[in-house]
Design an enzyme around this catalytic site. Structure first.
Site, PDB file in Angstrom:
ATOM      1  N   GLU A  47      38.291  80.648 -71.102  1.00  0.00           N
ATOM      2  CA  GLU A  47      38.056  82.037 -71.231  1.00  0.00           C
ATOM      3  C   GLU A  47      36.954  81.777 -69.815  1.00  0.00           C
ATOM      4  O   GLU A  47      36.578  82.845 -69.045  1.00  0.00           O
ATOM      5  CB  GLU A  47      37.488  82.937 -72.562  1.00  0.00           C
ATOM      6  CG  GLU A  47      36.844  84.368 -71.743  1.00  0.00           C
ATOM      7  CD  GLU A  47      36.762  85.019 -72.374  1.00  0.00           C
ATOM      8  OE1 GLU A  47      36.394  86.344 -72.579  1.00  0.00           O
ATOM      9  OE2 GLU A  47      36.797  84.631 -73.986  1.00  0.00           O
ATOM     10  N   ASP A  51      37.176  83.057 -66.382  1.00  0.00           N
ATOM     11  CA  ASP A  51      36.403  84.556 -65.400  1.00  0.00           C
ATOM     12  C   ASP A  51      35.945  84.025 -64.174  1.00  0.00           C
ATOM     13  O   ASP A  51      36.353  84.575 -62.859  1.00  0.00           O
ATOM     14  CB  ASP A  51      35.748  84.712 -66.796  1.00  0.00           C
ATOM     15  CG  ASP A  51      34.504  86.306 -65.978  1.00  0.00           C
ATOM     16  OD1 ASP A  51      35.207  86.966 -66.372  1.00  0.00           O
ATOM     17  OD2 ASP A  51      33.555  86.112 -65.698  1.00  0.00           O
ATOM     18  N   GLU A 123      42.732  85.908 -68.897  1.00  0.00           N
ATOM     19  CA  GLU A 123      41.430  84.392 -67.989  1.00  0.00           C
ATOM     20  C   GLU A 123      41.250  82.901 -68.568  1.00  0.00           C
ATOM     21  O   GLU A 123      41.128  82.238 -67.614  1.00  0.00           O
ATOM     22  CB  GLU A 123      40.539  85.093 -68.845  1.00  0.00           C
ATOM     23  CG  GLU A 123      39.923  86.509 -67.956  1.00  0.00           C
ATOM     24  CD  GLU A 123      38.341  86.813 -68.278  1.00  0.00           C
ATOM     25  OE1 GLU A 123      37.692  87.712 -67.637  1.00  0.00           O
ATOM     26  OE2 GLU A 123      38.438  86.670 -69.271  1.00  0.00           O
TER      27      GLU A 123
END
Length: 249
Positions: A47, A51, A123
Site C-alpha cells: 500500500e 500510494d 493501492e
C-alpha cells in the site's frame, strides 16, 4: 472462495498474470487475517509503495492533460483522484471487495472497515503490479480504472486540509509538508493511528484517526489551525518527540 480463485479474479481485473503470486496474495490480504505474521504478509507495505506510484502517475497525467490549470487546481484535482472516497469507489466498481482476505475480527466492522480496506487494497494492487509487471502495465491499469472518473470540475471542489496545507507551505515556505506515522494502537479490526506533519523537518501538526490517511488529514487540519494562530508547535531542533502541547490533544 479459495485464495487461488481470488488471485485468478484479481489477475483478470488487472489484465496481468503475476509471476510472483506472493505479491498479489499480500496485496489482497487484510492485516487482521495475518496477525502475528511478518508485515509483508498483508497489504501494508505494498500500500505504501502503491500510494507513491499512483500519485506519480496521476500527477504526471493531470499536468500534461490540463496545461491551463495552475498549481492549486492541479493539486485539488490530484487529491480528488487519489482520495479514499475515489479509490474505494473504483475498487468497489471493479469487484475487489469480495476478493479481500480478512480475519474474523474485521468482518464485524461493516461499511467503515470495507471502505478503508478497498482503498488500501487498490493501492496495494498498484504496488504489486509495479513490482511484478513494471511501470507501463501499472500505468495502463491506473488509466483504465481511475481516469474514467477524471473531470476538471474535481479541481473546483472544496480543498481538503492536506491539499490546503500543501498550498500554504509551498506558497509561504517554499517546501511541501511531510507526514510521519508515530503511533498505532488498538486491535487490527479497530486501530487508532497517530501522525505528525513536518515542514522542513519541523513538526507543525499532529492528529489521530482510524486510518493512516485519516490521521494525516487530522494532522494537516491541526497544522493549519496552529499556523493561523501563529503557534507552530515545533521544537527548537525540529525533532518529532511529543511536547506537552501535543500530548494534550
Amino acid at each position: 472462495m479459495k485464495t487461488s480463485e481470488r488471485i485468478a479474479e484479481v489477475e483478470r481485473i488487472c489484465g496481468h498474470k503475476f509471476a510472483n503470486r506472493d505479491l498479489i496474495t499480500s496485496a489482497i490480504t487484510h492485516p487482521s487475517a495475518v496477525e502475528g505474521k511478518p508485515v509483508s504478509a498483508s497489504y501494508e507495505r505494498l500500500e505504501f509503495l502503491g500510494d507513491s506510484i499512483l500519485g506519480a502517475i496521476i500527477a504526471t497525467e493531470v499536468f500534461e492533460r490540463f496545461p491551463q490549470m495552475d498549481e492549486g487546481e492541479l493539486t485539488r484535482l490530484k487529491i480528488s483522484l487519489v482520495s479514499g472516497e475515489m479509490l474505494s469507489k473504483v475498487a468497489g466498481d471493479l469487484g475487489i471487495g469480495p476478493l479481500i482476505i480478512v480475519g474474523e475480527s474485521e468482518k464485524g466492522t461493516g461499511a467503515r472497515g470495507m471502505h478503508s480496506a478497498l482503498e488500501n487494497v487498490y493501492e496495494a494492487i498498484v504496488g504489486a503490479l509495479y513490482l511484478d509487471a513494471g511501470y507501463d502495465e501499472t500505468h495502463r491499469f491506473v488509466m483504465e480504472t481511475v481516469f474514467p472518473h477524471i473531470s476538471p470540475k474535481l479541481a473546483e471542489r472544496p480543498i481538503s486540509p492536506k491539499s490546503r496545507l500543501q498550498e500554504v507551505t509551498q506558497r509561504d515556505l517554499r517546501c511541501a509538508p511531510e507526514y510521519k506515522l508515530v503511533a498505532e494502537e488498538g486491535p487490527a479490526h479497530d486501530p487508532t493511528f497517530t501522525s505528525v506533519v513536518l515542514v522542513d523537518g519541523r513538526r507543525i501538526g499532529r492528529g489521530k484517526g482510524s486510518s493512516k490517511k485519516g490521521s494525516e488529514t487530522a494532522a494537516a487540519l491541526d497544522a493549519l489551525e496552529r499556523l493561523q494562530a501563529g503557534k507552530h508547535g515545533t521544537t527548537d531542533d525540529g525533532a518529532v518527540e511529543d511536547s506537552q502541547d501535543f500530548d494534550e490533544q
